[in-house]
Design an enzyme around this catalytic site. Structure first.
Site, short mmCIF file in Angstrom:
data_model
loop_
_atom_site.label_atom_id
_atom_site.label_comp_id
_atom_site.label_asym_id
_atom_site.label_seq_id
_atom_site.Cartn_x
_atom_site.Cartn_y
_atom_site.Cartn_z
N CYS A 47 -3.67 2.59 -2.92
CA CYS A 47 -4.38 1.39 -2.45
C CYS A 47 -4.41 1.30 -0.93
O CYS A 47 -5.48 1.15 -0.33
CB CYS A 47 -3.81 0.13 -3.08
SG CYS A 47 -2.10 -0.29 -2.63
N HIS A 95 -0.10 -4.60 -3.34
CA HIS A 95 -1.46 -4.08 -3.54
C HIS A 95 -2.42 -4.65 -2.51
O HIS A 95 -2.34 -5.82 -2.15
CB HIS A 95 -1.96 -4.40 -4.95
CG HIS A 95 -3.20 -3.64 -5.30
ND1 HIS A 95 -3.23 -2.27 -5.41
CD2 HIS A 95 -4.47 -4.06 -5.51
CE1 HIS A 95 -4.47 -1.89 -5.71
NE2 HIS A 95 -5.24 -2.95 -5.76
N HIS A 107 -11.28 -1.27 -4.21
CA HIS A 107 -9.87 -0.84 -4.10
C HIS A 107 -9.61 0.39 -4.94
O HIS A 107 -10.43 0.81 -5.76
CB HIS A 107 -8.93 -1.99 -4.51
CG HIS A 107 -8.95 -2.33 -5.97
ND1 HIS A 107 -7.82 -2.74 -6.64
CD2 HIS A 107 -9.94 -2.34 -6.90
CE1 HIS A 107 -8.11 -2.99 -7.91
NE2 HIS A 107 -9.39 -2.75 -8.10
#
Length: 131
Positions: A47, A95, A107
């Site tokens: 990420c 994240h 993402h």
């Protein structure tokens, strides 16, 4: 792929800045690449690998981890988000994605998934970060 990107309505909220727009466009070019933990591109990403790579393409160096990226700029509420802003998820800030407009995030989700758009509401939003 371009066709997959075209199927997502990103609205027209506008970008946070020229560099945010450039970072977002760089990330869009990586849609479909696999998630691999610890990877920073361009074959695969995790990420924060995707977000740091994307901003590097815009000439901006940001920290490598989602926790460090969470403190790399001004914090934003969901209503303040513009295209290219970082979006931080989960209580432990593990994240991060890029705001894509219209309630969508671009993402690298998790092992077994690929770089893609997803609803911002699918994960526990903490705050945005303007780089």
């Amino acid at each position: 792929s371009r066709s997959a990107a075209d199927r997502v309505d990103l609205g027209n909220v506008g970008s946070a800045s020229g560099r945010a727009q450039a970072a977002f466009q760089a990330a869009q070019s990586q849609i479909g690449k696999p998630y691999v933990y610890g990877a920073t591109g361009t074959a695969s990403y995790d990420c924060s690998g995707l977000t740091s790579w994307a901003y590097a393409q815009a000439g901006v160096s940001i920290p490598r981890t989602s926790q460090a990226q969470a403190n790399a700029g001004v914090h934003l509420s969901m209503s303040e988000l513009k295209v290219g802003d970082l979006v931080i998820f989960y209580d432990d800030l593990h994240h991060v994605g890029l705001y894509a407009g219209n309630g969508q995030v671009l993402h690298a989700p998790r092992t077994g998934a690929v770089v893609r758009y997803e609803s911002i509401n699918n994960m526990p939003f903490q705050f945005g970060v303007r780089i």
